[in-house]
Write an enzyme that holds these catalytic residues in place. Structure first.
Site, short mmCIF file in Angstrom:
data_model
loop_
_atom_site.label_atom_id
_atom_site.label_comp_id
_atom_site.label_asym_id
_atom_site.label_seq_id
_atom_site.Cartn_x
_atom_site.Cartn_y
_atom_site.Cartn_z
N HIS A 71 30.21 30.45 50.97
CA HIS A 71 31.50 31.13 50.96
C HIS A 71 32.05 31.27 52.39
O HIS A 71 32.40 32.37 52.85
CB HIS A 71 31.38 32.51 50.31
CG HIS A 71 32.70 33.03 49.80
ND1 HIS A 71 32.82 33.75 48.63
CD2 HIS A 71 33.95 32.93 50.29
CE1 HIS A 71 34.09 34.07 48.43
NE2 HIS A 71 34.80 33.58 49.45
N VAL A 72 32.14 30.14 53.07
CA VAL A 72 32.62 30.14 54.46
C VAL A 72 33.89 29.33 54.65
O VAL A 72 34.34 29.16 55.79
CB VAL A 72 31.52 29.61 55.41
CG1 VAL A 72 30.37 30.59 55.51
CG2 VAL A 72 31.02 28.22 54.99
N ALA A 73 34.50 28.83 53.56
CA ALA A 73 35.72 28.04 53.72
C ALA A 73 36.82 28.84 54.43
O ALA A 73 37.64 28.27 55.16
CB ALA A 73 36.22 27.56 52.36
N TRP A 74 36.84 30.14 54.23
CA TRP A 74 37.88 31.00 54.80
C TRP A 74 37.62 31.37 56.26
O TRP A 74 38.50 31.92 56.93
CB TRP A 74 37.94 32.31 54.00
CG TRP A 74 36.72 33.16 54.18
CD1 TRP A 74 35.50 32.99 53.60
CD2 TRP A 74 36.57 34.31 55.03
NE1 TRP A 74 34.61 33.94 54.01
CE2 TRP A 74 35.25 34.76 54.89
CE3 TRP A 74 37.46 34.99 55.87
CZ2 TRP A 74 34.78 35.88 55.58
CZ3 TRP A 74 36.98 36.10 56.56
CH2 TRP A 74 35.66 36.54 56.41
N GLU A 116 27.38 36.36 44.43
CA GLU A 116 27.15 36.06 45.85
C GLU A 116 26.55 37.25 46.57
O GLU A 116 27.12 38.35 46.49
CB GLU A 116 28.48 35.66 46.51
CG GLU A 116 29.08 34.39 45.91
CD GLU A 116 30.47 34.08 46.41
OE1 GLU A 116 30.94 32.97 46.20
OE2 GLU A 116 31.10 34.99 47.01
N THR A 150 42.40 38.15 50.44
CA THR A 150 43.51 37.94 49.51
C THR A 150 43.14 38.45 48.13
O THR A 150 43.92 39.15 47.48
CB THR A 150 43.90 36.45 49.46
OG1 THR A 150 44.27 36.02 50.77
CG2 THR A 150 45.07 36.24 48.51
N LEU A 199 47.59 27.71 49.20
CA LEU A 199 46.45 26.87 49.52
C LEU A 199 46.50 25.56 48.74
O LEU A 199 46.20 24.49 49.28
CB LEU A 199 45.15 27.61 49.25
CG LEU A 199 44.91 28.85 50.11
CD1 LEU A 199 43.58 29.49 49.78
CD2 LEU A 199 44.97 28.50 51.59
N THR A 227 36.59 25.84 46.18
CA THR A 227 36.61 26.73 47.35
C THR A 227 37.44 27.97 47.03
O THR A 227 37.90 28.65 47.95
CB THR A 227 37.22 26.01 48.58
OG1 THR A 227 38.53 25.52 48.24
CG2 THR A 227 36.34 24.84 49.01
N ALA A 228 37.60 28.27 45.74
CA ALA A 228 38.46 29.39 45.32
C ALA A 228 37.64 30.61 44.95
O ALA A 228 37.48 31.53 45.76
CB ALA A 228 39.36 28.95 44.17
N ARG A 229 37.12 30.62 43.73
CA ARG A 229 36.34 31.74 43.24
C ARG A 229 35.23 31.24 42.33
O ARG A 229 35.44 30.37 41.49
CB ARG A 229 37.22 32.72 42.45
CG ARG A 229 38.08 33.64 43.31
CD ARG A 229 37.22 34.65 44.06
NE ARG A 229 38.01 35.57 44.88
CZ ARG A 229 38.30 35.37 46.16
NH1 ARG A 229 37.88 34.28 46.76
NH2 ARG A 229 39.00 36.28 46.84
N ASP A 277 31.87 26.14 47.43
CA ASP A 277 31.74 27.14 48.48
C ASP A 277 31.63 28.54 47.90
O ASP A 277 31.41 29.49 48.63
CB ASP A 277 32.96 27.07 49.41
CG ASP A 277 32.85 28.00 50.60
OD1 ASP A 277 31.86 27.88 51.35
OD2 ASP A 277 33.75 28.86 50.79
#
Length: 317
Positions: free
Chosen positions: A285-288, A263, A74, A158, A232-234, A258
């Site tokens: 960074h695995v929430a997605w 990263e 996204t 979200l 859990t965004a950015r 997250d």
């Protein structure tokens, strides 16, 4: 025949079936692509697919045949969007694929921190339960979600999905207005009021010049209820050094992140120094990245490429 170049297949989980466009094409796929290798790899491409590999002005300028960039995410900050538009290149992204996975991960962090799951697990591993002289012990705080206030920054798909889950648990939900808003629109709560009244704060917004370091020491000192901070965004929405200071000073109850500013994180990232604390959780960074969400994401990418080839581009930015 159109040449399609996928720059970073390894950023999509191995469980995902990488289907290809239905039209005749040449397919070139790389596991990873370093920024300095992007120009050469897309030089003769008609369509480029990327998740995190950056496609900047120099690379775009050298790709004379390039007609479309499909972002397998996204967020599209890896693309020089203004220059792509100037060149008449279609840039598309994926939307809505994470409507379940990110909110679920958000609440996994909330539950784990609100009920001190990590701390109690560490205690059991360390033998505290075995040494206790009763059936349980109380080394960490445990708080219910029901009746607490969740402050959400970001009222997109979200943010609304997180709110729906929160309400099912009996939480009060408030959406924060913009930090610099002169008036507060319907359905929003003033930025400072959210800071002062929320028991948990969760971020679901993009990283832009106006949202970078949205939360720092000035904001932490306004948090009267010592909330949990969930991101859990950015990375970059919260000043990471200030977050550690806020934890040290007891201004907040804990942090579940997250996403980080860089990263993978550099060795000097402040959050890496506090990973052993029971009120801190950092996931990579695995929430997605549920299997279902990633397969949906890829199906969208392919559909956008196919629609572009048909002359009806979708999700164009």
């Amino acid at each position: 025949m159109l040449k399609v170049v996928f720059l970073d297949r390894d950023t999509i989980g191995p469980s995902v079936e990488i289907t290809r466009p239905a039209f005749a094409h040449e397919w070139v796929e790389y596991g990873k692509t370093a920024p300095e290798d992007v120009p050469a790899r897309i030089a003769h491409a008609d369509i480029v697919i990327t998740n995190k590999a950056p496609v900047r002005e120099g690379a775009i300028d050298g790709a004379s045949k390039l007609k479309m960039i499909a972002v397998a995410a996204t967020g599209h900050d890896v693309i020089d969007l203004a220059f792509a538009r100037e060149r008449g290149i279609i840039v598309s992204n994926v939307r809505g694929y994470a409507i379940n996975t990110v909110p679920e991960h958000t609440f996994a962090l909330i539950f784990a921190l609100r009920r001190s799951i990590v701390g109690f697990r560490q205690d059991v591993i360390g033998g505290e339960w075995q040494r206790a002289n009763q059936f349980c012990f109380f080394t960490h705080p445990i708080r219910d979600l029901a009746g607490s206030t969740l402050g959400i920054f970001g009222r997109g798909t979200l943010g609304k999905s997180v709110a729906k889950i929160a309400e099912a648990f009996g939480m009060k939900v408030v959406f924060a207005a913009r930090k610099d808003a002169e008036t507060v629109g319907a359905g929003y709560t003033a930025f400072d009021e959210v800071l002062e009244t929320a028991d948990i704060i969760s971020f679901h917004m993009p990283l832009t010049p106006t949202t970078r370091n949205l939360i720092g020491m000035e904001e932490f000192r306004r948090m009267k209820r010592k909330p949990l901070i969930i991101n859990t965004a950015r990375g970059g929405l919260v000043n990471e050094a200030d977050l550690v200071t806020a934890l040290d000073e007891g201004l907040i109850a804990g942090a579940g992140f997250d996403v980080l500013t860089k990263e993978p994180p550099l060795p000097d990232n402040p959050l890496l120094t506090i990973l052993d604390r029971p009120n801190v959780i950092v996931t990579p960074h695995v929430a997605w990245a549920s299997d279902e969400a990633m397969q949906t994401l890829w199906a969208q990418v392919v559909s956008h490429v196919e629609n572009f080839e048909k002359g009806t581009p979708t999700n164009a930015l």
